[in-house]
Write a protein that holds these residues in place. Sequence first.
Motif, short mmCIF file in Angstrom:
data_model
loop_
_atom_site.label_atom_id
_atom_site.label_comp_id
_atom_site.label_asym_id
_atom_site.label_seq_id
_atom_site.Cartn_x
_atom_site.Cartn_y
_atom_site.Cartn_z
N VAL A 22 0.74 -0.96 0.22
CA VAL A 22 0.45 -0.09 -0.33
C VAL A 22 0.98 1.18 -0.28
CG1 VAL A 22 -1.82 1.35 1.02
CG2 VAL A 22 -1.69 -0.81 1.24
N PHE A 23 0.63 1.99 -1.34
CA PHE A 23 1.65 3.60 -1.67
C PHE A 23 1.13 4.49 -1.19
CE2 PHE A 23 3.59 -0.23 -3.22
CZ PHE A 23 4.58 -0.34 -2.93
N THR A 24 1.41 5.65 -0.98
CA THR A 24 1.47 6.75 -0.66
C THR A 24 1.98 7.71 -1.83
OG1 THR A 24 2.22 7.69 0.60
CG2 THR A 24 0.09 7.78 1.18
N ILE A 25 2.98 6.77 -3.01
CA ILE A 25 4.03 7.87 -3.82
C ILE A 25 4.70 9.00 -3.58
CG2 ILE A 25 4.21 8.36 -5.72
CD1 ILE A 25 3.44 5.57 -5.62
N ARG A 26 5.71 9.36 -2.81
CA ARG A 26 6.60 9.63 -2.02
C ARG A 26 7.47 9.87 -2.32
NH1 ARG A 26 5.22 15.30 -1.16
NH2 ARG A 26 6.68 16.27 0.21
N THR A 27 8.15 8.82 -3.05
CA THR A 27 9.59 9.04 -3.17
C THR A 27 9.68 8.04 -4.36
OG1 THR A 27 9.91 6.92 -1.53
CG2 THR A 27 9.74 8.52 -0.77
N PRO A 28 10.70 8.64 -5.08
CA PRO A 28 11.12 7.57 -6.28
C PRO A 28 11.10 5.91 -5.65
CG PRO A 28 12.64 9.21 -5.32
CD PRO A 28 11.94 9.26 -5.05
N GLU A 29 11.43 5.91 -4.61
CA GLU A 29 11.32 3.88 -4.12
C GLU A 29 9.98 3.82 -4.38
OE1 GLU A 29 15.08 5.31 -4.04
OE2 GLU A 29 13.23 6.27 -2.94
N ASP A 30 9.07 4.83 -3.00
CA ASP A 30 7.34 4.49 -3.68
C ASP A 30 7.29 3.55 -5.22
OD1 ASP A 30 7.56 4.63 -1.02
OD2 ASP A 30 7.04 6.38 -0.80
N ALA A 31 6.94 4.98 -6.22
CA ALA A 31 6.54 4.75 -7.68
C ALA A 31 7.93 3.59 -8.58
CB ALA A 31 6.69 5.83 -8.08
#
Length: 617
Positions: A314-323
């Motif tokens: 489950v992600f919030t897409i805050r960092t390049p690693e998240d994306a």
Amino acid sequence: MGGCFSKPKPVEIKVEVVLPEKEREKEDMSPNGKASPLAYKANGTTWHYHHEDRPITLNPYPNPKDVVEASVCHVKDLENGQMREVDLGCGKALLIKQNGEYYATGHKCPHYGAPLVKGVLSKGRVRCPWHGACFNISTGDIEDFPGLDGLPRFQVRIEKERVHIRASKQALQSQRRTKVMAKCISLNNYNTSTTNVLIIGAGPAGLMCAETLRQEGFSDRIVMCTAEKHLPYDRPKLSKSMDTQPDQLVLRSKEFFHTHDIEVLNETQVAALDIKNKTALFKSGFKMEYNKLLIATGSTPKTLTCKGKELDNVFTIRTPEDANWAVKLAMSKNAVIIGASFLGMEVAAYLCDKAHSVSVVELEDLPFKKFLGEKVGRAILKLFESKRVKFYLQTEVSELREQEGKLKEVVLKSGKVLRADVCVIGIGASPTTAFLKQSGITIDTRGFIPVNKMMQTNSPGVFAAGDVVTFPLAFRNNKKVNVPHWQMAHMQGRIAALNMLAQGIEINTVPYLWTAMFGKSIRYAGHGEGFDDVIIQGDIDELKFVAFYTRKQRRKYSCNTKTPFVDMLRNEEVIAVASMNYDPIVSKVAEVMASGKPIRKRDVETGDMSWLTGKGS
């Protein structure tokens, strides 16, 4: 002294060079022939900086092998107010004629490479057709954002009714120019517990502040600290191009920060501020004193409150690693997006041809309804549904179910159960200001920092910029607003830096943003909060349209009644514009807004756009 490191360490450093060697000779002299470094006192501390005005050298192209000259057109080929892309054989330039004078600059916007010939020429500057950045046609300097660099400028001469351009081959290839920057002057026997300017946050506001200080000749110590492990990077790309690697996103290289003596403390968070003693306390226990402070900590994504929100996929897409990780997990799997925000919709569009299925859950009955209106929202919904994106509207998530420690299902309050191998949450963000609660810096009830037009907080010497602030928006009658956009953060960071140097510059820019989905872009300028009506020209079903957002302008006046102020309606005015496949109309409208000229509802209702013409002469 410059550079990037994780933890501050005591050092003793001597820096003797104020500017790069090639600039030293012309920088060291003022117009009267005397040495020109300035020093002024602010709050008892002496600050050093140097004049930005630099003499123009007689030979801007010292390397003959790097020079190309070409005849590009006849003088009659260009009318006043016109631009033309011209080829010099080893690269192209933008030739401009305004008020009878010819100018030549780079032809591509340094931000994302937009062709400036398709932009808008107005009053000595050209505005990018894609994202609204503005460049001075005489100097090439960037005057509005996004982006960090200006345009290279080239020599123009007229000979026998022909226009000739003389240019640097290297500049023709790079199509960008970084302004000359100062370096840190001699600082003997100091350690890292003291700095002249401390910048908390390393997004566009913080980076632009640091660069502007150096561009203006500021030659004392600058420290940026960030919780991120990366150097400042292009965050808007995270949701538009999710598999882009971190090193492809950085805005400036490690060498850039080292060369210009801008220190970056990565993975370093400020826990509290002592405004009285001008001290920042870091979570590590380390303390740093400062003279001037910029708070540019950005925002923190909101998350769900239901069970399962902590699951790994489950992600919030805050960092390049998240994306990067989210797109990897979504390949040929089931992706669920919570929230039809800009981030959520961009992620849905990007995953559409990669995931097995993409579902979007949204509380409203249409995506973007509050921001872009019902008609535009419905057209975008139709576009996504044509790409097999499934929407679940007017509902919320009640639970995220796991199986063997991984997300398996998203349960909606409507009772619907969605298969999910990855979930991306895009339900908004909150300003990152909790660490300021006991500092004495004013924070409003929503957590934002109110600033004035010079980006100053209520505390002397403390400035704030970016997503964390509310500020007076000039073209909306100084209405206090929060504009969490990439372009605005750039401008606010620059304004803060100029006022750290006591230049008294007020912010006066028109917000400009964009989103990209399925290879199509929506451009938007203005601030449409509270719009009353939407006037659409073009064909919205074909996604080729421009939408004007209007509002009844309210004026308060005094009267001799028990109610001292009443609202009176005036003519409705355009407060924002959005378009798709209609360039460069948003940039044109932004220029009109920036000029201070009101745009009436009646001006846009007929479809006659003649009021937009005649700006370039």
